[in-house]
Design a protein around this motif. Sequence first.
Motif, PDB file in Angstrom:
ATOM      1  N   LEU A   5       0.993   6.418  -2.757  1.00 59.46           N
ATOM      2  CA  LEU A   5       0.882   5.105  -2.130  1.00 59.46           C
ATOM      3  C   LEU A   5       0.084   4.185  -3.042  1.00 59.46           C
ATOM      4  N   SER A   6       0.617   2.984  -3.230  1.00 60.21           N
ATOM      5  CA  SER A   6      -0.091   1.973  -4.002  1.00 60.21           C
ATOM      6  C   SER A   6      -0.234   0.730  -3.135  1.00 60.21           C
ATOM      7  N   VAL A   7      -1.458   0.324  -2.871  1.00 65.58           N
ATOM      8  CA  VAL A   7      -1.729  -0.869  -2.078  1.00 65.58           C
ATOM      9  C   VAL A   7      -2.106  -1.981  -3.040  1.00 65.58           C
ATOM     10  N   ILE A   8      -1.297  -3.032  -3.013  1.00 66.53           N
ATOM     11  CA  ILE A   8      -1.447  -4.123  -3.978  1.00 66.53           C
ATOM     12  C   ILE A   8      -2.304  -5.237  -3.389  1.00 66.53           C
ATOM     13  N   ALA A   9      -3.393  -5.573  -4.082  1.00 62.89           N
ATOM     14  CA  ALA A   9      -4.286  -6.640  -3.613  1.00 62.89           C
ATOM     15  C   ALA A   9      -3.662  -8.008  -3.797  1.00 62.89           C
TER      16      ALA A   9
END
Lengths: 112, 112
Positions: free
Chosen positions: B108-112
């Motif tokens: 999972l990659s949460v993009i700011a």
Amino acid sequence: DAGITQSPRYKITETGRQVTLMCHQTWSHSYMFWYRQDLGHGLRLIYYSAAADITDKGEVPDGYVVSRSKTENFPLTLESATRSQTSVYFCASSERTIYGYTFGSGTRLTVV
Amino acid sequence: QKEVEQNSGPLSVPEGAIASLNCTYSDRVSQSFFWYRQYSGKSPELIMSIYSNGDKEDGRFTAQLNKASQYVSLLIRDSQPSDSATYLCAVRGRSGNTPLVFGKGTRLSVIA
């Protein structure tokens, strides 16, 4: 310190050598486990133990030996290391099988 | 061979969105289900367990289980960049001593 500790943190060994990875837990958990984690394979179970002097094979036991003479220790020995055993090794413990596991910090083993 | 399947990802979501992670398992009699979070270079950390059909909530995390469909999911509400990690699904069969079988994980990659 309380918890589950693995040693060494990193290890480089040569093909054919015997190497032992240590795992120690301070909770007196009955169950202990060894997993290896490789890219593309995820976590695979090598051996596990339900109590002192009780061990059982997991999915990938070949080339590995375990012992559990004391509840708190569960060493993993590679009898004659091969390059295919280059991996990250995780030890885990659990008080009861219905609970999840707590993992140690892992040992990164490289066989050259 | 009991199997646990996960989409490897990466799953990319914007900060503040809901991340939905899915897992299917092959052993119809599986009884216990767990979600672990693993940051790069670290060991897996247990974040959720679920044993019966339905939803279980813990803070921003919700685990959902549907035994008829052999499906378990993890929802992360208000996703934060610190949630960026690999999420492992783990399943235990009916036998009390059966070790956990892990999926390969979803990154999972949460993009700011």
